[in-house]
Design a protein around this motif. Structure first.
Motif, PDB file in Angstrom:
ATOM      1  N   VAL A  54      -4.925   2.103   2.410  1.00 51.53           N
ATOM      2  CA  VAL A  54      -3.379   1.516   2.852  1.00 51.53           C
ATOM      3  C   VAL A  54      -2.183   1.699   1.747  1.00 51.53           C
ATOM      4  O   VAL A  54      -2.751   1.541   0.389  1.00 51.53           O
ATOM      5  N   SER A  55      -1.148   2.058   2.111  1.00 48.57           N
ATOM      6  CA  SER A  55       0.026   2.072   1.332  1.00 48.57           C
ATOM      7  C   SER A  55       0.570   0.714   1.501  1.00 48.57           C
ATOM      8  O   SER A  55       0.272  -0.136   2.312  1.00 48.57           O
ATOM      9  N   ALA A  56       1.369   0.350   0.619  1.00 47.66           N
ATOM     10  CA  ALA A  56       2.469  -0.808   0.702  1.00 47.66           C
ATOM     11  C   ALA A  56       3.245  -0.785   1.859  1.00 47.66           C
ATOM     12  O   ALA A  56       3.497   0.322   2.308  1.00 47.66           O
ATOM     13  N   MET A  57       3.758  -1.824   2.573  1.00 46.60           N
ATOM     14  CA  MET A  57       4.516  -1.800   3.513  1.00 46.60           C
ATOM     15  C   MET A  57       5.819  -1.147   3.140  1.00 46.60           C
ATOM     16  O   MET A  57       6.213  -1.187   1.858  1.00 46.60           O
ATOM     17  N   GLU A  63       8.452  -1.607   0.124  1.00 48.23           N
ATOM     18  CA  GLU A  63       7.944  -2.887  -0.846  1.00 48.23           C
ATOM     19  C   GLU A  63       7.870  -2.175  -1.964  1.00 48.23           C
ATOM     20  O   GLU A  63       8.429  -2.823  -3.247  1.00 48.23           O
ATOM     21  N   THR A  64       7.328  -0.747  -1.996  1.00 44.82           N
ATOM     22  CA  THR A  64       7.316  -0.293  -3.507  1.00 44.82           C
ATOM     23  C   THR A  64       8.646  -0.050  -4.200  1.00 44.82           C
ATOM     24  O   THR A  64       8.797  -0.315  -5.565  1.00 44.82           O
ATOM     25  N   ASN A  65       9.465   0.225  -3.499  1.00 45.75           N
ATOM     26  CA  ASN A  65      11.037   0.558  -3.945  1.00 45.75           C
ATOM     27  C   ASN A  65      11.475  -0.637  -4.164  1.00 45.75           C
ATOM     28  O   ASN A  65      12.211  -0.667  -5.525  1.00 45.75           O
ATOM     29  N   GLY A  89       1.894  -4.164  -3.851  1.00 41.68           N
ATOM     30  CA  GLY A  89       2.185  -4.067  -2.678  1.00 41.68           C
ATOM     31  C   GLY A  89       1.194  -3.721  -1.655  1.00 41.68           C
ATOM     32  O   GLY A  89       1.009  -4.127  -0.584  1.00 41.68           O
ATOM     33  N   GLU A  90       0.231  -2.876  -2.329  1.00 39.45           N
ATOM     34  CA  GLU A  90      -0.908  -2.522  -1.495  1.00 39.45           C
ATOM     35  C   GLU A  90      -2.007  -3.460  -1.415  1.00 39.45           C
ATOM     36  O   GLU A  90      -2.789  -3.524  -0.524  1.00 39.45           O
ATOM     37  N   ASN A  91      -1.941  -4.556  -2.327  1.00 44.95           N
ATOM     38  CA  ASN A  91      -2.912  -5.631  -2.293  1.00 44.95           C
ATOM     39  C   ASN A  91      -2.932  -6.320  -0.930  1.00 44.95           C
ATOM     40  O   ASN A  91      -3.680  -6.757  -0.369  1.00 44.95           O
ATOM     41  N   GLY A 143      -4.464   1.575  -1.576  1.00 47.91           N
ATOM     42  CA  GLY A 143      -4.185   2.826  -2.366  1.00 47.91           C
ATOM     43  C   GLY A 143      -3.367   2.802  -3.560  1.00 47.91           C
ATOM     44  O   GLY A 143      -3.076   1.842  -3.852  1.00 47.91           O
ATOM     45  N   PHE A 144      -3.122   3.840  -4.383  1.00 47.48           N
ATOM     46  CA  PHE A 144      -2.132   4.065  -5.180  1.00 47.48           C
ATOM     47  C   PHE A 144      -2.632   3.510  -6.563  1.00 47.48           C
ATOM     48  O   PHE A 144      -1.810   3.547  -7.574  1.00 47.48           O
ATOM     49  N   GLN A 145      -3.765   2.577  -6.617  1.00 48.99           N
ATOM     50  CA  GLN A 145      -3.865   1.734  -7.836  1.00 48.99           C
ATOM     51  C   GLN A 145      -5.397   1.952  -8.485  1.00 48.99           C
ATOM     52  O   GLN A 145      -6.385   2.283  -7.571  1.00 48.99           O
ATOM     53  N   GLY A 190       1.134   7.377  -9.536  1.00 49.10           N
ATOM     54  CA  GLY A 190       2.505   7.852  -9.214  1.00 49.10           C
ATOM     55  C   GLY A 190       3.024   7.736  -7.725  1.00 49.10           C
ATOM     56  O   GLY A 190       2.160   7.554  -7.171  1.00 49.10           O
ATOM     57  N   ARG A 191       4.233   7.700  -7.857  1.00 50.29           N
ATOM     58  CA  ARG A 191       4.666   7.628  -6.243  1.00 50.29           C
ATOM     59  C   ARG A 191       4.138   8.371  -5.115  1.00 50.29           C
ATOM     60  O   ARG A 191       3.928   9.642  -5.626  1.00 50.29           O
ATOM     61  N   GLY A 192       3.818   7.880  -4.221  1.00 48.39           N
ATOM     62  CA  GLY A 192       3.009   8.696  -3.106  1.00 48.39           C
ATOM     63  C   GLY A 192       1.769   8.693  -3.468  1.00 48.39           C
ATOM     64  O   GLY A 192       0.890   9.569  -2.656  1.00 48.39           O
ATOM     65  N   GLY A 193       1.006   7.956  -4.276  1.00 50.70           N
ATOM     66  CA  GLY A 193      -0.258   8.410  -4.793  1.00 50.70           C
ATOM     67  C   GLY A 193      -1.317   7.838  -3.853  1.00 50.70           C
ATOM     68  O   GLY A 193      -2.607   7.937  -4.037  1.00 50.70           O
ATOM     69  N   SER A 194      -1.045   6.976  -2.840  1.00 53.08           N
ATOM     70  CA  SER A 194      -2.242   6.495  -1.934  1.00 53.08           C
ATOM     71  C   SER A 194      -2.778   7.948  -1.281  1.00 53.08           C
ATOM     72  O   SER A 194      -3.985   7.723  -0.883  1.00 53.08           O
ATOM     73  N   ASP A 195      -1.827   9.089  -1.088  1.00 53.54           N
ATOM     74  CA  ASP A 195      -2.254  10.145  -0.500  1.00 53.54           C
ATOM     75  C   ASP A 195      -3.726  10.689  -1.442  1.00 53.54           C
ATOM     76  O   ASP A 195      -4.662  10.937  -0.847  1.00 53.54           O
ATOM     77  N   THR A 196      -3.307  10.475  -2.527  1.00 51.01           N
ATOM     78  CA  THR A 196      -4.397  10.905  -3.494  1.00 51.01           C
ATOM     79  C   THR A 196      -5.701  10.082  -3.567  1.00 51.01           C
ATOM     80  O   THR A 196      -6.702  10.418  -3.843  1.00 51.01           O
TER      81      THR A 196
HETATM   82  N1  ASP Z   1       3.322   2.712  -2.225  1.00 52.78           N
HETATM   83  C1  ASP Z   1       3.212   3.686  -3.206  1.00 52.78           C
HETATM   84  C2  ASP Z   1       4.476   4.503  -3.233  1.00 52.78           C
HETATM   85  O1  ASP Z   1       5.389   4.007  -2.356  1.00 52.78           O
HETATM   86  C3  ASP Z   1       2.264   4.599  -2.702  1.00 52.78           C
HETATM   87  C4  ASP Z   1       2.071   5.384  -1.605  1.00 52.78           C
HETATM   88  O2  ASP Z   1       2.755   4.584  -0.660  1.00 52.78           O
HETATM   89  O3  ASP Z   1       1.526   6.494  -1.644  1.00 52.78           O
HETATM   90  O4  ASP Z   1       4.529   5.299  -3.774  1.00 52.78           O
END
Ligand code: ASP
Ligand code: MG
Length: 412
Positions: free
Chosen positions: A40-43, A46-48, A73-75, A136-138, A150-156
């Motif tokens: 999961v990503s953050a809602m 939230e990350t912003n 946020g991911e927690n 994710g992301f962490q 890095g931003r968008g890291g939950s894909d990774t």
């Molecule tokens: N929450 C993080 C972000 O906004 C990671 C993700 O969503 O992939 O970058």
């Protein structure tokens, strides 16, 4: 036992109601006989918000504390997803990155995954747990500090788990129903692709298409992970979304697969730098150390003694770039007459593996932009892409014109 990885992005877990909808999808895959790893990503948003808090507190922040804050946020979503599944009588448990532990490098805010031990989670699956929900992301560095990818890291995170657990597939649920020929918000003629090659997706992602983090595509390509991008808002079906796959698995495709853009670019020109061996190293070394992501580079023809060096970087890195250059000048490592930043530019790129075997693609791009009266400031190319830097006010026009010129609204 077959393991499926399902990743839900921020918009798919933006509210408790959406978390329930996502959990229902997970429940259906469990009913289909899979053990599921949910990332999961953050809602959404939230990350912003967390990044904003950090920047307001400390503009040149300590990246270790940045990670401590923005990873949180991911927690929240990991715990909520596990609770939602439990409420639906699906045996589920959550893990934060450090609990797995997902070991990363110590490059804070841009860490690389180094290791994902599978024992803990496999043991739980063996004991009857059906879903492992992962924040994710962490991750955690070998020094024992929390890191982010890095931003968008939950894909990774998702692709890395799919590779580590040898998953049957990695499904990335997002707010769009797949990968498009370009951003549908810019032209209604944008078309969803059924399949796209890893190489093309890699270029599109690194050139600004936000649908997948670049690193995730690199990993999927390296480990041949079956990667699917699909919407969490549509009904489930087996051929939904876009499959990101090896070139051999694509029968026919257009010469140009997609048009990507990156809106917030800056063009920096160092005027009057000495034209001598080592000058590029003296400029770009300090920029790299300052964490400036330099993309395009052009060195002008020299008049004998001095020359101009132009490079592009994201707009929000201009301050860092200026400081790195001023520091290098003060230290006597480089000399220059002036540093001019043009912060009103954007980058537009065309991408396609078909370019390898078709001549004239770049020429057609330049003619198309000329016909619209758009001036090109910098050009770069690779085997499968051409990128141009243009004034930001022409972004939409350029993307629409190129999409039309290469006939991307039609399937091959
Ligand atoms: N929450 C993080 C972000 O906004 C990671 C993700 O969503 O992939 O970058
Ligand atoms: Mg994302």
């Amino acid at each position: 036992m077959s393991i499926l990885v399902m990743k839900f992005g921020g918009t798919s877990v933006a509210t408790l109601d959406r978390i329930r909808r996502a959990a229902k999808r997970v429940g259906r895959e469990v009913a289909n006989g899979h053990d599921v790893i949910v990332i999961v990503s953050a809602m959404a948003g939230e990350t912003n918000k967390l990044v904003g808090f950090v920047e307001e507190t400390s503009p040149l922040y300590d990246a270790r504390e940045y990670d401590a804050v923005v990873s949180s946020g991911e927690n929240v979503t990991a715990g909520l997803m596990a609770l939602t599944l439990q409420e639906m009588d699906v045996p589920a448990r959550s893990w934060q990155g450090w609990q797995v532990p997902l070991i990363t490098s110590s490059a804070h805010a841009a860490a690389r995954i180094e290791e994902i031990p599978t024992e803990n989670i496999l043991k739980k699956f063996g004991e009857g747990m059906k879903v492992a929900v992962i924040a994710g992301f962490q991750g955690i560095s070998r020094e024992g500090r929390i890191t982010t990818l890095g931003r968008g890291g939950s894909d990774t995170s998702a692709v890395a788990f799919a590779a580590a657990f040898d998953a049957v597939r990695c499904d990335i649920y997002t707010d769009v129903d797949g990968v498009y020929t370009t951003d549908p918000r810019i032209t209604s003629k944008a078309r969803k692709l059924d399949r796209i090659a890893f190489e093309e997706m890699l270029e599109l992602a690194s050139l600004g298409a936000k649908v997948l983090q670049t690193r995730s595509v690199e990993l999927a390509m390296r480990y041949n992970v079956k990667l699917r991008v699909l919407s969490s808002f549509e009904e489930m079906s087996d051929d939904a979304g876009t499959l990101v796959c090896a070139e051999e698995d694509i029968v026919e495709s257009n010469v140009v697969a997609g048009v990507a853009y990156s809106r917030d670019e800056a063009k920096m020109t160092l005027q009057g730098v000495a034209d001598r061996p080592g000058i590029a190293a003296a400029i770009f070394g300090p920029l790299a150390e300052a964490g400036v992501n330099v993309d395009m580079i052009v060195q002008n023809i020299s008049d004998g003694g001095t020359t101009d060096m132009t490079f592009s970087c994201p707009v929000n890195e201009v301050k860092r770039a200026e400081k790195a250059m001023a520091d290098a000048k003060a230290a006597g490592a480089i000399d220059f007459a002036g540093l001019v930043a043009d912060t009103d530019v954007c980058k537009v790129s065309i991408v396609g593996i078909g370019m390898r075997s078709h001549a004239g693609v770049a020429a057609k791009m330049f003619q198309t932009l000329r016909d619209e009266g758009i001036n090109i400031k910098v050009i770069t190319t690779s085997e499968i892409k051409v990128s141009v830097l243009i004034d930001r006010k022409y972004l939409e026009l350029a993307v629409q014109a190129l999409h039309d010129a290469f006939g991307l609204h039609r399937a091959a």
